[in-house]
Design a protein around this motif. Structure first.
Motif, PDB file in Angstrom:
ATOM      1  N   ALA A 194       9.225  11.330  59.176  1.00 39.96           N
ATOM      2  CA  ALA A 194      10.251  11.283  60.207  1.00 39.96           C
ATOM      3  C   ALA A 194      10.369   9.863  60.756  1.00 39.96           C
ATOM      4  O   ALA A 194       9.379   9.132  60.862  1.00 39.96           O
ATOM      5  CB  ALA A 194       9.909  12.265  61.325  1.00 39.96           C
ATOM      6  N   THR A 195      11.584   9.460  61.094  1.00 41.64           N
ATOM      7  CA  THR A 195      11.848   8.126  61.626  1.00 41.64           C
ATOM      8  C   THR A 195      12.582   8.261  62.950  1.00 41.64           C
ATOM      9  O   THR A 195      13.081   9.343  63.283  1.00 41.64           O
ATOM     10  CB  THR A 195      12.701   7.311  60.635  1.00 41.64           C
ATOM     11  N   PRO A 196      12.653   7.197  63.744  1.00 44.22           N
ATOM     12  CA  PRO A 196      13.337   7.295  65.037  1.00 44.22           C
ATOM     13  C   PRO A 196      14.740   7.870  64.902  1.00 44.22           C
ATOM     14  O   PRO A 196      15.533   7.458  64.061  1.00 44.22           O
ATOM     15  CB  PRO A 196      13.361   5.842  65.524  1.00 44.22           C
ATOM     16  N   PHE A 243       7.494  22.571  61.381  1.00 41.77           N
ATOM     17  CA  PHE A 243       8.221  21.495  60.713  1.00 41.77           C
ATOM     18  C   PHE A 243       8.848  20.555  61.736  1.00 41.77           C
ATOM     19  O   PHE A 243       9.411  20.985  62.742  1.00 41.77           O
ATOM     20  CB  PHE A 243       9.312  22.094  59.821  1.00 41.77           C
ATOM     21  N   ASP A 244       8.747  19.231  61.461  1.00 39.81           N
ATOM     22  CA  ASP A 244       9.396  18.247  62.315  1.00 39.81           C
ATOM     23  C   ASP A 244      10.905  18.474  62.305  1.00 39.81           C
ATOM     24  O   ASP A 244      11.452  19.077  61.388  1.00 39.81           O
ATOM     25  CB  ASP A 244       9.117  16.825  61.811  1.00 39.81           C
ATOM     26  N   ASN A 283      21.497  10.172  65.461  1.00 40.81           N
ATOM     27  CA  ASN A 283      20.924  10.184  64.120  1.00 40.81           C
ATOM     28  C   ASN A 283      21.969   9.700  63.126  1.00 40.81           C
ATOM     29  O   ASN A 283      23.122   9.455  63.481  1.00 40.81           O
ATOM     30  CB  ASN A 283      20.398  11.581  63.757  1.00 40.81           C
ATOM     31  N   SER A 284      21.569   9.557  61.875  1.00 34.98           N
ATOM     32  CA  SER A 284      22.444   8.950  60.869  1.00 34.98           C
ATOM     33  C   SER A 284      23.437   9.931  60.269  1.00 34.98           C
ATOM     34  O   SER A 284      24.232   9.553  59.403  1.00 34.98           O
ATOM     35  CB  SER A 284      21.584   8.343  59.749  1.00 34.98           C
ATOM     36  N   CYS A 328      12.961  12.170  63.523  1.00 30.75           N
ATOM     37  CA  CYS A 328      13.666  13.197  62.762  1.00 30.75           C
ATOM     38  C   CYS A 328      13.719  12.780  61.297  1.00 30.75           C
ATOM     39  O   CYS A 328      13.726  11.582  60.983  1.00 30.75           O
ATOM     40  CB  CYS A 328      15.076  13.351  63.335  1.00 30.75           C
ATOM     41  N   HIS A 329      13.766  13.762  60.395  1.00 31.63           N
ATOM     42  CA  HIS A 329      13.989  13.486  58.973  1.00 31.63           C
ATOM     43  C   HIS A 329      15.502  13.406  58.743  1.00 31.63           C
ATOM     44  O   HIS A 329      16.147  14.397  58.416  1.00 31.63           O
ATOM     45  CB  HIS A 329      13.384  14.594  58.107  1.00 31.63           C
ATOM     46  N   HIS A 330      16.065  12.236  58.948  1.00 35.46           N
ATOM     47  CA  HIS A 330      17.523  12.105  58.877  1.00 35.46           C
ATOM     48  C   HIS A 330      17.985  10.906  58.065  1.00 35.46           C
ATOM     49  O   HIS A 330      19.127  10.878  57.603  1.00 35.46           O
ATOM     50  CB  HIS A 330      18.108  12.013  60.293  1.00 35.46           C
TER      51      HIS A 330
END
Length: 552
Positions: free
Chosen positions: A98-100, A282-283, A106-107, A85-87
């Motif tokens: 995107a990262t885990p 989009f991711d 998520n953050s 996710c882009h978070h």
């Protein structure tokens, strides 16, 4: 025989929980009355043309769909969600890739009652289909027209709570980029809303949320809907097209772009007419969510809805208690003065008279108009010396700190740029002592080298200027080179020395905004000594990282 009332209550509670867990949580809905309204905004090209839209009665989720509600869908169906996710946030805000991270890890989210994020549009579609099949009710996403009609709720101003030109009351109604968020993000990642174009700066208020908020914590609009213009952007049923669709609704079997409405915690208050969009594939991201719509009026609330409403009310009460107990932010620092002695910048300011102010922090940006970066903390007197300032122009601001919460920024004080480059040599874009042009700004470069590049909306705009102070060591001919990116061939720019035109350089297409090339211009003659070099843009759609002048 005596009956243990506690055991009966516990058994019934467990039984109810099991039944409840097997069903979808149907959304708390608000009935939106039939009516007509003027959809669009002449001040926003993408929200034109302004048109009259008439809608029948429908229902809309009072809140955005929460993590708790979405969890039922995952547990019931085993739907395979994205695991990236882009978070994650750095000093430059969201990471490019995107990262885990996932909808439940998520953050950004820390509560079951925050709006679910890190969901892509396919997952949203699948959720809508599932809840419709399970309940027998035709739940769906709202159209753009329905969303705007419901958000306006009979109002005609920029926001449903008025125009709020200084954005001082937005925090009563929405979770926006604000002083709370500025505190949190400077602390967590060194990110700042100030001078960040995508956020539009921050609202001048405090909403007590640094990231997404538990839904329903702010005042509702006249229809009783909450978080319509913040928290997360909301997917609609429509494809995105360049202008408002006829009838306020655009559908297609396959969309290139999906239309979202509303803003998020990451931006200041955006007008109701604002129209964000995402690529259809989009991711999953940390800023996108959704709420549900339904034709007509839902006459009754299911048991799952009633239980969820009770649990949400308890979560809201706990969160409100936390906010009520928070210490107010201290007042801004006043009378900041700047001096420069032997290359050392010296800042002085008035001592805060507020009770409990414990220390001060100093922020500086790398060039005027860029985002603030913390350079000193735990300052217990009213002076700071910066021995690490070079020839660039910097802006400084001082904040007061009480109970780990800082004040808003003080008035800026600015150093004057000296000689920004020696020729032969390189002139970095961020070394400009003046920049002019609509939307022109410095931004962290996407080039392989660290530093900033100059850009704007659609790249550096035509007519924009950048001026540099340089020292030429020896008179002679020099080869002009420049590091640029551009999605197309452009007319380039004029180079002026001491306000006299020296040469014109064109820019060739580089393959995109993030593909950088070093291109060569003409050979020019420079006289020794100190000079002002100005770059004047002749076109848009280009970005500049640096110029270089080397002996022929």
């Amino acid at each position: 025989m005596k009956v243990n009332k506690f055991l009966i209550t516990l058994s019934l509670s467990v039984f109810a929980g099991c039944v409840y867990a097997s069903k979808p949580i149907e959304p708390i809905m608000v009935t939106i009355p039939a009516g007509s309204f003027d959809m669009g905004d002449r001040a926003n090209q993408e929200a034109e043309p302004l048109r009259k839209v008439t809608l029948p009665e429908f229902s809309l989720g009072k809140y955005e769909v929460t993590v708790s509600e979405f969890r039922r869908f995952i547990e019931a169906t085993g739907y395979k969600m994205p695991n990236t996710c882009h978070h994650e946030i750095s000093s430059g805000w969201f990471t490019r890739t995107a990262t885990p991270g996932s909808w439940q890890n998520n953050s950004i989210n820390t509560s079951e009652y925050q709006p679910v994020n890190c969901v892509d549009f396919k997952a949203v579609e699948s959720y809508v289909k599932w809840i419709g099949e399970e309940t027998g009710l035709p739940y769906r996403l709202p159209t753009e027209a329905e969303w705007e009609y419901a958000a306006r709720a009979g109002t005609t101003e920029k926001f449903y709570f008025g125009n709020d030109p200084e954005q001082t009351i937005a925090c009563e109604y929405e979770n926006v980029a604000d002083l709370t968020g500025e505190n949190v993000h400077q602390r967590d990642s060194g990110a700042s809303f100030v001078n960040y174009l995508n956020a539009g700066g921050k609202s001048n208020c405090v909403d007590h949320a640094g990231y997404a908020s538990i839904v329903g914590m702010y005042k509702g609009n006249p229809f009783g809907l909450h978080d319509m213009m913040s928290n997360v952007m909301e997917y609609t049923a429509d494809c995105f097209v360049g202008e408002l669709p006829m009838g306020g609704h655009a559908t297609a079997k396959e969309c290139k772009y999906r239309s979202l409405r509303g803003s998020d915690w990451h931006r200041n208050a955006k007008p109701i007419s604002w129209r964000p969009m995402r690529l259809a594939d989009f991711d999953a991201g940390g800023l996108e969510g959704f709420r549900l719509a339904l034709d007509g009026k839902r006459t009754t609330d299911s048991s799952s809805t009633q239980i969820f409403a009770q649990e949400l009310a308890q979560a809201q009460q706990r969160e409100q208690q936390r906010r009520d107990a928070a210490t107010p932010n201290p007042n801004p620092v006043t009378n900041v003065q700047l001096d420069k002695v032997d290359g050392v910048v010296i800042l002085n300011w008035d001592e805060s008279q507020q009770q409990g102010v414990q220390s001060y922090r100093v922020y500086r940006n790398d060039a005027p108009g860029t985002r603030f970066r913390l350079i000193a903390a735990n300052i217990f007197d009213t002076q700071f010396k910066d021995a690490n300032a070079d020839f660039h122009a910097y802006e400084y601001s001082v904040v007061a700190v009480r109970n780990h919460e800082q004040s808003d920024y003080s008035e800026l004080v600015t150093t004057q740029a000296g000689v920004t480059a020696k020729i032969p040599g390189r002139i970095e874009a961020e070394a400009a002592f003046t920049m002019s042009g609509e939307s022109i700004r410095l931004k962290k470069t996407s080039d392989i080298e660290v530093g900033y590049s100059v850009t704007g909306r659609g790249g550096i705009p035509a007519g924009a200027t950048l001026s540099f102070q340089v020292h030429v060591a020896q008179s002679g001919e020099y080869q002009l080179s420049y590091r640029v990116s551009s999605p197309r061939n452009t007319k380039g720019f004029i180079v002026l020395v001491n306000d006299k035109e020296l040469t014109t350089s064109q820019i060739a297409e580089t393959g995109g905004w993030n593909n950088w090339q070093t291109q060569k211009g003409n050979i020019v003659y420079l006289q020794d000594g100190e000079h002002s070099i100005t770059v004047k843009s002749l076109d848009n759609n280009w970005k500049l990282n640096w110029l270089e002048l080397q002996p022929k």
